[in-house]
Design an enzyme around this catalytic site. Structure first.
Site, mmCIF file in Angstrom:
data_model
loop_
_atom_site.group_PDB
_atom_site.id
_atom_site.type_symbol
_atom_site.label_atom_id
_atom_site.label_comp_id
_atom_site.label_asym_id
_atom_site.label_seq_id
_atom_site.Cartn_x
_atom_site.Cartn_y
_atom_site.Cartn_z
ATOM 1 C CG HIS A 17 10.794 -19.526 15.516
ATOM 2 N ND1 HIS A 17 11.518 -20.442 14.784
ATOM 3 C CD2 HIS A 17 10.815 -18.383 14.778
ATOM 4 C CE1 HIS A 17 11.947 -19.893 13.662
ATOM 5 N NE2 HIS A 17 11.545 -18.635 13.643
ATOM 6 C CG HIS A 20 15.347 -18.870 15.908
ATOM 7 N ND1 HIS A 20 14.154 -18.272 16.256
ATOM 8 C CD2 HIS A 20 15.815 -18.175 14.845
ATOM 9 C CE1 HIS A 20 13.922 -17.257 15.439
ATOM 10 N NE2 HIS A 20 14.911 -17.178 14.572
ATOM 11 C CB CYS A 125 12.096 -9.004 -1.096
ATOM 12 S SG CYS A 125 11.142 -9.809 0.226
ATOM 13 C CB CYS A 128 14.765 -11.089 1.125
ATOM 14 S SG CYS A 128 13.643 -12.456 0.783
ATOM 15 C CB CYS A 142 9.428 -12.585 -1.974
ATOM 16 S SG CYS A 142 10.529 -13.431 -0.811
ATOM 17 C CG HIS A 145 9.411 -12.551 3.147
ATOM 18 N ND1 HIS A 145 10.654 -12.699 2.583
ATOM 19 C CD2 HIS A 145 9.593 -12.586 4.489
ATOM 20 C CE1 HIS A 145 11.556 -12.800 3.552
ATOM 21 N NE2 HIS A 145 10.943 -12.749 4.701
ATOM 22 C CE LYS A 294 9.705 -20.455 6.452
ATOM 23 N NZ LYS A 294 10.274 -19.419 5.589
ATOM 24 C CE LYS A 297 6.359 -11.347 13.890
ATOM 25 N NZ LYS A 297 7.254 -10.253 14.333
#
Length: 647
Positions: A17, A20, A125, A128, A142, A145, A294, A297
């Site tokens: 995405h 990256h 987590c 993570c 977390c 997440h 942010k 997905k």
């Protein structure tokens, strides 16, 4: 000087995405820049293919882990040419040489007594793939997440990371550029102000089998971070390869802020335990947000780089991400923003400048770069232009080296603006009408051609395709591959008589096809939404819940140029975002740092003085007796965690 530049290796539990793409474009541009400066550069990227999330993703896809990682790793490998990214090496953590290197290092550190066996209870987590401390949690979850970690007790192997805490603190303090930008250096030092726990570096095979087996206990596989970080050594032939000896001292890692802790704490202490010098620099960037959120997905707002390239072109994408994000801070992506950059900065400013300049050289100089007058005959605006270009090159080099890509591009675009004004001031079409102005006309056209050649050179690391088009049109393509930044400093580099190719259109305009936004100040209503009662002035509780109020910490503040009223604030809530606030008459920027304020977090982003603003800082307005106003921002009474909801 040998320079070794790396991206993180990308976890293959999802498709590539924009995040990256950004990291890898940055690393590619920086690698090209260092080569442009004459350095010997090695650029590495790759994929991280072990761990619990990979095993889960493979199971959901109905594939074996090996089938799954082969398929997803190929999508990463295939996207880099689409983005004109040219790594020297692409590593996979499933490569046999990497597996062997990891096991050799584990055995080495174990034999030195820095790995031991113990039982541990902690908050794990799964997202993570690591244990979190209570201090890292936000409202018990977390922060990355947004799930509560699971309490786990199990026997595992541990790395004596705490043994190297004092050394790491001293190394960071005595090497200011070890972690950049400075905000992340300070964040790491803050974390290290508390006792550092040892690092769990294994997972029992009863829970996970998709990993590298520990060489000293086959009942355990390696924790994914102890595996992944070592890729930086495997890729250059550690321990005995010639590339390791050549490049490691100049290693620079580029990462996103969500993996700061593993790279700034785990990795240096691992290297110290191996008796290796740490990397040279760690460069940390922020997140890309979509509509102030942010990318994720799970909420469906992921931006795919291939689609962007198909719509706008590869160099528009590269330019946009490097110009729009201030490295280290978060940035916002929107179709409107990239369209504006394409049509204004690229099609209009640069594209029109290049096209009209070549057209005039073709028309008034028979399609060849003319010879300019002697230096003693140059006009004041000629000297101003030449001086500005020379100053731009120095600023460009400083900003690129400091990973301030947006400022490097700002410096280039200031010269592009000056060149457009230079054309208007000198009006070559008027000079061409006067036979006595032939020498002056040639000088203007010559300076335009050489300035554009210099712009092509400095844009090469950022927009290589555009730079190649410009060089070809200027008759300088053969020179492009060997030119260095030192050549940009010198005037007279472009050959007199070089044949130009007119008609080169660098950036055709892109029409906006999206649905028009509602008029300012209006809100799109649902067909079922009733009109408010006239004069009622009240809202329901459900309407109030639509307004998302959050606590935010101000981490940076600066005045907005050409505005007496506006301040540009960088806030953490808990993600970083930019908010433009009209409080400059009431607060100095330095007085705001560290304050916990209340913001409207779900306000539709807007641009103020050209700056995207992602929210609103609440303030109380008091009307004084003398008719003036006093603004007081709303702050919290206690030390509330940034991101906490106000209800």
């Amino acid at each position: 000087m040998p320079t070794y530049v790396t991206t993180p290796i990308y976890y293959v539990n999802a498709m590539p995405h924009l995040g990256h793409a950004y990291t890898t474009i940055v690393t590619d541009a920086y690698s090209r820049f260092r080569r442009f400066c004459g350095d010997d550069v090695r650029f590495q990227t790759g994929t991280d293919e072990h761990g619990e999330k990979i095993a889960d993703a493979a199971a959901k896809a109905g594939e074996t882990p090996r089938e799954y990682v082969d398929r997803i790793a190929a999508t990463f490998r295939d996207i880099w040419p689409v983005l004109t990214i040219e790594p020297d090496y692409i590593i996979r953590t499933t490569d046999a040489d990497h597996v062997q290197t990891v096991q050799d290092i584990l055995q080495q550190v174990h034999d030195r007594g820095d790995i031991y066996f113990s039982e541990y209870s902690g908050l794990y987590c799964k997202g993570c793939e690591r244990f979190l401390t209570e201090k890292e949690l936000v409202e018990g979850k977390c922060p990355d997440h947004q799930v509560e970690p699971k309490a786990i007790t199990e026997q595992n192997y541990f790395f004596r990371m705490s043994k190297y805490q004092d050394w790491l603190i001293d190394h960071i303090k005595t090497n200011p550029e070890f972690i950049t930008p400075e905000r992340y250096r300070n964040e790491v030092l803050s974390f290290l102000s508390e006792p550092l726990e040892d690092l769990c570096i294994s997972r029992p095979t009863s829970r996970l089998t998709w990993g590298i087996p520990l060489p000293f206990d086959q009942n355990f596989v390696t924790y994914v971070w102890f595996d992944a970080l070592i890729n930086y050594l495997t890729g250059i032939g550690y321990p005995n390869g010639p590339d390791f000896e050549k490049y490691w001292a100049g290693a620079e890692h580029v990462i996103a802020k969500d993996i700061l802790k593993p790279h700034a704490i785990y990795w240096p202490t691992m290297l110290k335990a191996m008796e290796l010098e740490p990397y040279k620099r760690l460069h940390v960037h922020g997140y890309w947000n979509v509509d102030a959120t942010k990318m994720s997905k799970s909420i469906g707002n992921v931006v795919r780089p291939r689609e962007l390239v198909e719509t706008y072109g590869v160099d528009t994408v590269r330019y946009f991400v490097l110009r729009e994000m201030s490295f280290g801070l978060d940035a916002s992506f929107s179709s409107d923003a990239i369209l504006a950059r394409h049509n204004a900065d690229l099609a209009n400013d640069l594209g029109n400048l290049f096209s009209r300049s070549l057209t005039m050289i073709d028309k008034y100089a028979e399609g060849r770069v003319p010879e300019r007058e002697a230096s003693s005959m140059l006009a004041p605006d000629d000297r101003e232009l030449m001086s500005a270009v020379t100053a731009m090159v120095a600023q460009y080099r400083e900003q690129m080296d400091g990973f301030r890509f947006h400022k490097a591009l700002q410096a280039v675009w200031e010269v592009i603006g000056l060149l457009n004004r230079y054309i208007v001031t000198n009006a070559p079409w008027e000079l061409a009408k006067n036979p006595r102005q032939v020498d002056r006309l040639r000088t203007v056209l010559s300076l335009l051609a050489e300035s554009l050649w210099k712009i092509a050179l400095v844009l090469g690391p950022i927009m290589p395709t555009t730079a190649a088009k410009m060089a070809t049109a200027l008759g300088m393509h053969a020179r492009l591959a060997t030119a260095t930044i030192e050549d940009v400093r010198e005037w007279g580099e472009i050959a007199v008589g070089s044949v130009i190719s007119k008609g080169t259109q660098l950036f055709p305009r892109v029409d906006k096809k999206a649905e028009p936004a509602p008029a300012a100040g209006t809100r799109k209503k649902s067909p079922k939404e009733p009109e408010p009662a006239a004069g009622e002035g009240l809202i329901t509780f459900d309407q109030f819940k639509d307004v998302e109020l959050r606590v935010a910490e101000i981490v940076a503040a600066e005045k907005v140029a050409k505005s007496e009223r506006l301040l540009k604030l960088t806030v953490r809530a808990p993600e970083e975002r930019t908010i433009v606030a009209g409080i400059a008459l009431h607060y100095a920027p330095e007085d705001l740092l560290g304050k916990r304020v209340v913001i409207v977090a779900n306000l539709k982003p807007a641009k103020l003085m050209g700056i995207p603003s992602q929210g609103m800082v609440l303030a109380a307005k008091e009307q004084r007796a003398d008719g003036s106003e006093k603004l007081v921002i709303v702050t919290t009474a206690g030390d509330i965690a940034p991101g906490s909801r106000v209800a």
